[in-house]
Design a protein around this motif. Structure first.
Motif, PDB file in Angstrom:
ATOM      1  N   GLU A  71       0.833  -1.189   0.000  1.00 28.69           N
ATOM      2  CA  GLU A  71       0.000   0.000   0.000  1.00 28.69           C
ATOM      3  C   GLU A  71       0.876   1.250   0.000  1.00 28.69           C
ATOM      4  OE1 GLU A  71      -3.932  -1.787   2.319  1.00 28.69           O
ATOM      5  OE2 GLU A  71      -2.501  -0.542   3.420  1.00 28.69           O
ATOM      6  N   ARG A  72       0.242   2.423  -0.116  1.00 29.73           N
ATOM      7  CA  ARG A  72       1.002   3.662  -0.216  1.00 29.73           C
ATOM      8  C   ARG A  72       0.571   4.633   0.884  1.00 29.73           C
ATOM      9  NH1 ARG A  72      -1.569   6.579  -5.627  1.00 29.73           N
ATOM     10  NH2 ARG A  72      -3.703   6.805  -4.827  1.00 29.73           N
ATOM     11  N   VAL A  73       1.459   5.600   1.139  1.00 27.69           N
ATOM     12  CA  VAL A  73       1.214   6.615   2.154  1.00 27.69           C
ATOM     13  C   VAL A  73       1.906   7.893   1.710  1.00 27.69           C
ATOM     14  CG1 VAL A  73       3.235   5.974   3.523  1.00 27.69           C
ATOM     15  CG2 VAL A  73       1.308   7.093   4.632  1.00 27.69           C
ATOM     16  N   GLN A  74       1.359   9.034   2.132  1.00 24.59           N
ATOM     17  CA  GLN A  74       1.895  10.329   1.745  1.00 24.59           C
ATOM     18  C   GLN A  74       2.000  11.233   2.960  1.00 24.59           C
ATOM     19  OE1 GLN A  74      -0.386  12.386  -1.220  1.00 24.59           O
ATOM     20  NE2 GLN A  74       0.949  14.184  -1.268  1.00 24.59           N
ATOM     21  N   LEU A  75       3.168  11.885   3.119  1.00 20.75           N
ATOM     22  CA  LEU A  75       3.425  12.830   4.202  1.00 20.75           C
ATOM     23  C   LEU A  75       3.655  14.220   3.627  1.00 20.75           C
ATOM     24  CD1 LEU A  75       5.887  10.739   6.442  1.00 20.75           C
ATOM     25  CD2 LEU A  75       3.397  10.853   6.590  1.00 20.75           C
ATOM     26  N   LYS A  76       3.430  15.246   4.464  1.00 20.25           N
ATOM     27  CA  LYS A  76       3.616  16.632   4.046  1.00 20.25           C
ATOM     28  C   LYS A  76       4.422  17.371   5.098  1.00 20.25           C
ATOM     29  CE  LYS A  76       1.121  20.927   3.015  1.00 20.25           C
ATOM     30  NZ  LYS A  76      -0.216  21.586   2.935  1.00 20.25           N
ATOM     31  N   HIS A 119       6.159  17.253  -0.242  1.00 20.16           N
ATOM     32  CA  HIS A 119       5.448  16.001   0.010  1.00 20.16           C
ATOM     33  C   HIS A 119       6.398  14.815  -0.151  1.00 20.16           C
ATOM     34  CE1 HIS A 119       2.136  18.778  -0.902  1.00 20.16           C
ATOM     35  NE2 HIS A 119       1.393  17.979  -0.136  1.00 20.16           N
ATOM     36  N   LEU A 120       6.199  13.834   0.695  1.00 19.60           N
ATOM     37  CA  LEU A 120       6.962  12.581   0.617  1.00 19.60           C
ATOM     38  C   LEU A 120       5.994  11.458   0.263  1.00 19.60           C
ATOM     39  CD1 LEU A 120       9.577  10.913   1.089  1.00 19.60           C
ATOM     40  CD2 LEU A 120       8.850  10.664   3.471  1.00 19.60           C
ATOM     41  N   HIS A 121       6.235  10.792  -0.873  1.00 19.68           N
ATOM     42  CA  HIS A 121       5.379   9.700  -1.340  1.00 19.68           C
ATOM     43  C   HIS A 121       6.109   8.374  -1.131  1.00 19.68           C
ATOM     44  CE1 HIS A 121       2.470  12.392  -3.353  1.00 19.68           C
ATOM     45  NE2 HIS A 121       3.537  13.148  -3.614  1.00 19.68           N
ATOM     46  N   LEU A 122       5.422   7.443  -0.512  1.00 21.22           N
ATOM     47  CA  LEU A 122       5.936   6.076  -0.367  1.00 21.22           C
ATOM     48  C   LEU A 122       4.998   5.160  -1.144  1.00 21.22           C
ATOM     49  CD1 LEU A 122       6.823   6.023   3.458  1.00 21.22           C
ATOM     50  CD2 LEU A 122       8.355   6.438   1.521  1.00 21.22           C
ATOM     51  N   TRP A 123       5.464   4.716  -2.332  1.00 19.67           N
ATOM     52  CA  TRP A 123       4.662   3.856  -3.184  1.00 19.67           C
ATOM     53  C   TRP A 123       5.085   2.408  -2.959  1.00 19.67           C
ATOM     54  CZ3 TRP A 123       1.110   6.807  -5.644  1.00 19.67           C
ATOM     55  CH2 TRP A 123       1.406   8.150  -5.853  1.00 19.67           C
TER      56      TRP A 123
END
Length: 456
Positions: A45-50, A78-82
């Protein structure tokens, strides 16, 4: 000449100006937050931080991201973890950086945002922030692939808290208290491919906070900071009400006397006087009120003293002389007589059972004890408490048919006493009573001639 000197002074002025020193770090802190996804998620799954900088500093900033102490290559707001993996779990920080003439300046690192990536089948999702006392806990027991659930069980510290049947994976626990804080996990059951699966999740911490903590009073009487005849009372507490939070009113007391009126400030400047001081925090709109523990200042004398009087122990009347382990006035303890003699007698009796010297002349008691029935022979060695005085040996009046049989081990003869032929120990039936004293054997008669075992 004056013109030349003036030109030289003007040329030297730039070198005399002291350059302004710019701190490499600012006094404000960056802020990292979750934008999409969950802090507890399945692998894949993915998560996004700001990352954000306080709005008062509206300048162009670049952003740096860290996992633990490792700086990530990915930058930006933004930091995207795919397609997350288990190794992506950890605490994430962000930091703002800006270029200046004198070099880069940085903000303080943000508080961490912890991400947990689970490679299993079931995870328990709970709020990342602490739960306030009185609020409701919302816990979701997620299953990978989201199948239809049969049952969900919630555990706290390994003990079942709630069981819920049906398709809903979310459990609500109302009226949370401080005792409800702990490690929570869940178990989900579902059917797949004609089988029933039941899997338990990893533990997730749940923290509970009070809306208004107990205040702590601080007394500041430093003459360098406070006037000589004054002191400062500070009421420290933790106020966790969600925004918009109603105001807190502070009260200060010396003993039971209120000092001034209620104030919205957590401090008060009062006259420096010895006494017992307390503070009270009150939130009228929420109906909350907490007192601090009393704190003593200075040397209190006279009527201001609130400490209990020191009680001195009253001298007791000598109703009885004190008992001492080394009191010479007490009579000496009587020495044991009966038990010691009994012990010696029982020892002597036991030594008769197994004689070692054939040349010793056996006594009458020795011979009689060897001729006793088995039950009497085994009871000759008694405990100390039971052998107060040995009973006199009663001479056997009548020997039955089987009276010649001896218990195992009791027929051992002294060394050199000779062997007894087979059947020589049997006594003829109806041999009658034995005359008094017939049990005594003359000295040296330990060897019995063949066939002489039968007495008439």
């Amino acid at each position: 000449m004056d013109t030349v000197v003036s030109l030289l002074v003007l040329l030297a002025l730039p070198h005399l100006v002291v350059p302004r020193v710019v701190e490499p770090y600012t006094s404000f802190r960056a802020h990292a937050e979750l934008v999409s996804g969950d802090l507890r998620l399945f692998s894949g799954e993915r998560v996004q931080l700001k990352c954000s900088i306080p709005i008062v500093h509206t300048l162009s900033w670049n952003y740096l991201w860290y996992r633990g102490s490792e700086q990530l290559q990915q930058g930006g707001e933004h930091l995207h973890l795919w397609n997350t993996k288990v190794k992506d779990s950890g605490k994430y920080y962000c930091q703002g950086v800006r270029e200046t003439i004198v070099g880069d300046i940085r903000t303080l690192q943000s508080l961490p945002v912890e991400i947990n990536v689970d490679g299993g089948w079931v995870i328990l999702q709970v709020p990342p922030n602490p739960i306030l006392v009185g609020n409701t806990l919302k816990a979701t027991c997620r299953v990978r692939g989201e199948p239809q659930l049969n049952e969900v069980i919630l555990y706290k510290n390994g003990f079942e808290v709630m069981r819920q049947r049906g398709l809903d994976p979310t459990i609500h626990l109302p009226n949370f208290t401080l005792e409800d804080q702990g490690q929570y996990s869940c178990r989900a059951s579902w059917d797949a491919v004609r089988r029933t699966h039941s899997v338990i999740s990893a533990k997730a911490p749940v923290q509970v906070l009070e809306v208004l903590s107990q205040p702590i009073l601080e007394i500041v009487a430093d003459s360098n900071l406070i006037p000589v005849n004054k002191m400062k009372l500070i009421c420290h507490l933790q106020y966790n009400a969600p925004a918009p939070a109603p105001p807190v009113h502070y009260y200060f007391y010396e003993s039971d006397n209120q000092l001034g009126t209620a104030t919205s400030d957590n401090h008060n400047l009062v006259k420096r006087t010895p006494g017992n001081y307390r503070c009270r925090a009150k939130v009228p709109k929420l109906g909350l009120s907490r007192w601090s523990k009393p704190k003593t200042f200075g040397q209190m004398t006279g009527p201001q003293t609130m400490m209990p009087p020191i009680l001195h122990p009253r001298e007791s009347w000598p109703l009885a002389p004190p008992i001492s382990s080394q009191d010479s006035s007490l009579p000496p303890a009587a020495e044991p007589t009966t038990d010691q003699h009994s012990l010696q007698r029982s020892t002597a009796t036991s030594s008769v059972i197994q004689p070692t010297d054939v040349s010793t002349k056996p006594s009458v008691s020795q011979l009689n004890s060897s001729q006793l029935p088995p039950s009497t022979l085994l009871s000759t060695v008694l405990p100390i408490k039971q052998t107060t005085l040995p009973k006199p040996v009663r001479e056997p009046a009548d020997m039955s048919k089987n009276s010649g049989d001896m218990p195992e081990g009791s027929g051992d003869m002294p060394e050199g006493s000779g062997d007894m032929p087979e059947g020589s120990g049997d006594m003829p039936e109806g041999s009658g009573d034995m005359p008094e004293g017939s049990g005594d054997m003359p000295e040296g008669s330990g060897d019995m001639p063949e066939g002489s075992s039968v007495l008439y």
